[in-house]
Design an enzyme around this catalytic site. Structure first.
Site, PDB file in Angstrom:
ATOM      1  N   LEU A   1      31.977  14.244  14.110  1.00  0.00           N
ATOM      2  CA  LEU A   1      33.396  14.427  13.773  1.00  0.00           C
ATOM      3  C   LEU A   1      34.235  14.510  15.042  1.00  0.00           C
ATOM      4  CD1 LEU A   1      32.538  16.991  11.000  1.00  0.00           C
ATOM      5  CD2 LEU A   1      33.666  14.794  10.583  1.00  0.00           C
ATOM      6  N   PRO A   2      35.546  14.234  14.924  1.00  0.00           N
ATOM      7  CA  PRO A   2      36.355  14.127  16.141  1.00  0.00           C
ATOM      8  C   PRO A   2      36.523  15.417  16.954  1.00  0.00           C
ATOM      9  CG  PRO A   2      37.516  13.172  14.238  1.00  0.00           C
ATOM     10  CD  PRO A   2      36.291  13.841  13.712  1.00  0.00           C
TER      11      PRO A   2
ATOM     12  N   LYS B   1      26.934  18.764  28.059  1.00  0.00           N
ATOM     13  CA  LYS B   1      27.776  17.570  27.853  1.00  0.00           C
ATOM     14  C   LYS B   1      29.125  17.747  28.571  1.00  0.00           C
ATOM     15  CE  LYS B   1      29.932  14.168  25.506  1.00  0.00           C
ATOM     16  NZ  LYS B   1      29.666  12.750  25.594  1.00  0.00           N
TER      17      LYS B   1
ATOM     18  N   LYS C   1      40.379  14.560  26.014  1.00  0.00           N
ATOM     19  CA  LYS C   1      39.893  15.590  25.085  1.00  0.00           C
ATOM     20  C   LYS C   1      38.715  16.367  25.698  1.00  0.00           C
ATOM     21  CE  LYS C   1      36.708  15.898  21.440  1.00  0.00           C
ATOM     22  NZ  LYS C   1      35.822  15.267  20.506  1.00  0.00           N
TER      23      LYS C   1
HETATM   24  P1  NAD Z   1      36.071   8.624  15.333  1.00  0.00           P
HETATM   25  O1  NAD Z   1      37.421   9.241  15.314  1.00  0.00           O
HETATM   26  O2  NAD Z   1      35.939   7.165  15.471  1.00  0.00           O
HETATM   27  O3  NAD Z   1      35.255   9.034  14.001  1.00  0.00           O
HETATM   28  C1  NAD Z   1      35.338  10.270  13.381  1.00  0.00           C
HETATM   29  C2  NAD Z   1      35.147  10.053  11.882  1.00  0.00           C
HETATM   30  O4  NAD Z   1      35.224  11.331  11.246  1.00  0.00           O
HETATM   31  C3  NAD Z   1      36.236   9.162  11.252  1.00  0.00           C
HETATM   32  O5  NAD Z   1      35.623   8.137  10.501  1.00  0.00           O
HETATM   33  C4  NAD Z   1      37.013  10.128  10.368  1.00  0.00           C
HETATM   34  O6  NAD Z   1      37.519   9.514   9.196  1.00  0.00           O
HETATM   35  C5  NAD Z   1      35.937  11.149  10.037  1.00  0.00           C
HETATM   36  N1  NAD Z   1      36.478  12.430   9.603  1.00  0.00           N
HETATM   37  C6  NAD Z   1      37.520  13.132  10.113  1.00  0.00           C
HETATM   38  N2  NAD Z   1      37.694  14.274   9.419  1.00  0.00           N
HETATM   39  C7  NAD Z   1      36.730  14.300   8.464  1.00  0.00           C
HETATM   40  C8  NAD Z   1      36.375  15.216   7.431  1.00  0.00           C
HETATM   41  N3  NAD Z   1      37.060  16.346   7.247  1.00  0.00           N
HETATM   42  N4  NAD Z   1      35.337  14.905   6.634  1.00  0.00           N
HETATM   43  C9  NAD Z   1      34.646  13.751   6.819  1.00  0.00           C
HETATM   44  N5  NAD Z   1      34.924  12.833   7.765  1.00  0.00           N
HETATM   45  C10 NAD Z   1      35.954  13.122   8.569  1.00  0.00           C
HETATM   46  O7  NAD Z   1      35.282   9.387  16.493  1.00  0.00           O
HETATM   47  P2  NAD Z   1      33.967   8.878  17.246  1.00  0.00           P
HETATM   48  O8  NAD Z   1      34.346   8.031  18.386  1.00  0.00           O
HETATM   49  O9  NAD Z   1      32.990   8.386  16.223  1.00  0.00           O
HETATM   50  O10 NAD Z   1      33.458  10.251  17.886  1.00  0.00           O
HETATM   51  C11 NAD Z   1      32.814  11.253  17.119  1.00  0.00           C
HETATM   52  C12 NAD Z   1      32.471  12.383  18.069  1.00  0.00           C
HETATM   53  O11 NAD Z   1      31.589  11.899  19.082  1.00  0.00           O
HETATM   54  C13 NAD Z   1      33.702  12.942  18.814  1.00  0.00           C
HETATM   55  O12 NAD Z   1      33.581  14.339  18.923  1.00  0.00           O
HETATM   56  C14 NAD Z   1      33.642  12.254  20.163  1.00  0.00           C
HETATM   57  O13 NAD Z   1      34.232  13.017  21.195  1.00  0.00           O
HETATM   58  C15 NAD Z   1      32.144  12.111  20.363  1.00  0.00           C
HETATM   59  N6  NAD Z   1      31.751  10.989  21.235  1.00  0.00           N
HETATM   60  C16 NAD Z   1      32.372   9.783  21.143  1.00  0.00           C
HETATM   61  C17 NAD Z   1      31.980   8.739  21.987  1.00  0.00           C
HETATM   62  C18 NAD Z   1      32.640   7.387  21.925  1.00  0.00           C
HETATM   63  O14 NAD Z   1      32.429   6.584  22.849  1.00  0.00           O
HETATM   64  N7  NAD Z   1      33.402   7.072  20.896  1.00  0.00           N
HETATM   65  C19 NAD Z   1      30.939   8.937  22.893  1.00  0.00           C
HETATM   66  C20 NAD Z   1      30.298  10.171  22.937  1.00  0.00           C
HETATM   67  C21 NAD Z   1      30.714  11.198  22.090  1.00  0.00           C
END
Ligand code: NAD
Length: 339
Positions: A105-106, A215, A290
């Protein structure tokens, strides 16, 4: 042994040696019933992770998924070749129907709200295993993570471990992510094989919450190194050095860092890098901002002095305003670097 049990055993034997450990455990504990898996948050990272999971869990096991964005859950169901993906109406339904639940999740508030909903009433016994485990791969702050873990233990009689990841969207799709796990030692033999279905490295950092600390410490260094690399390239190029010659020097000398070598900020220095594709793909500047914010909050709570953090925060805030959606190496463009 029945044919279906036989084919499941065969399927399991194709998993890696480590994941076979999981298979053996799940197999021995669930011969009378298939294992049940859950995934919450199918975004840029979660979607490809869940896709890998759906493809790698033994035939007959089910994966129950939820995302507020129904397009992504429907897409996963239609793209998964086996018929093992079920869409839940909410996170509670995922938890009720699963033994091993992964979330991506975000932000901290999303993790809190999902778990408040899951724990709003007591959970039934896990469907197949003797206990239920939640593996949260979101990058949030360690304090929130510890609060949620406590709540999960007290109200849900289950374990909650933090397993933030690195490797980006490319690593998630390829199943080559690195996970940093914060969990009691006794849980590692269960957690590691599960994560190995989506990644290739699992680091146990210590008790619950320390995966996130690891991390955030890493990403703090990344935030600073990225600015330093952009400034060094900008300097050298303005002094008249060819970008590739400067990159060769930095990367064989003491100025080398991940941003200078793997993700150089100057277009044309490295083919295929985000900077060579108008700063598209890669690690978004908003995510860097973030993670820096989370690292600063956690540092404050730990009483750790960060002398470069305030300046770095301003750099990423200003860069994000001008170049939202771009890879974080776009700091070089924000500095006015020659392209
Ligand atoms: P994203 O925003 O693409 O995906 C998050 C998903 O969560 C979305 O599909 C959204 O609809 C869903 N969501 C939000 N609220 C929700 C709820 N209440 N119930 C169910 N689903 C819900 O984010 P991401 O890029 O997939 O990143 C996810 C996590 O991983 C973040 O914490 C981010 O910091 C971390 N991360 C991301 C990356 C990257 O390169 N994108 C790399 C390492 C870590």
């Amino acid at each position: 042994m029945s044919t279906s049990i036989c084919s499941r055993a065969l399927r399991r034997s194709t998993l890696s040696a480590r994941s076979f450990k999981l298979s053996a455990r799940a197999f021995s504990q669930s011969v009378s019933r298939d294992a049940s898996w859950g995934f919450i948050g199918l975004g840029a990272m979660g979607y490809p992770m869940a896709k890998n999971l759906a493809a790698k869990i033994p035939e007959g096991d089910t994966l129950t998924v939820f995302d507020v964005n129904t397009a992504s859950t429907e897409k996963l169901q239609s793209e998964s070749s086996s018929q093992n993906v079920r869409i839940a109406k909410g996170p509670k339904e995922v938890a009720q129907n699963s033994d091993n639940i992964i979330s991506a999740l975000p932000e901290p508030q999303h993790v809190k709200s999902v778990f408040n909903e899951i724990l709003s009433e007591s959970l039934p016994k896990p469907p197949s295993e003797s206990s239920r485990i939640f593996i949260d791969c979101s990058t949030i702050d360690p304090i929130t993570s510890r609060e949620v873990a406590k709540l999960v233990k007290e109200k849900g009689d289950a374990d909650f471990v933090d397993a933030p990841m690195s490797g980006g969207v490319v690593g998630a799709a390829a199943g080559t992510l690195t996970f940093m796990v914060g969990a009691d030692k006794s849980l590692i033999s269960r957690v590691e094989p599960i994560l190995m279905l989506m990644g290739k490295k699992v680091w146990h950092m210590g008790p619950q919450g320390t995966g996130l600390s690891g991390k955030l410490a890493n990403n703090y260094a990344l935030a600073i190194n990225n600015i330093a690399a952009a400034e060094a390239f900008n300097l050298g190029i303005r002094w008249g050095i060819q970008p590739k010659a400067l990159a060769d020097l930095l990367n064989s000398a003491t100025g080398k860092s991940w941003p200078s070598e793997v993700n150089p900020p100057v277009p044309g220095v490295k083919e295929g890098s985000p900077s060579s594709k108008d700063y598209t793909g890669g690690f978004g500047v908003s995510l860097m901002r973030k993670d820096l914010r989370l690292a600063m909050t956690a540092a404050h709570e730990a009483g750790a002095k960060l002398v470069l953090a305030d300046v770095a925060r301003t750099v990423y805030e200003e860069t994000e305003k001008e170049h939202k959606g771009k890879d974080f190496s776009v700091v070089y463009r924000w500095l006015g670097g020659k392209e």
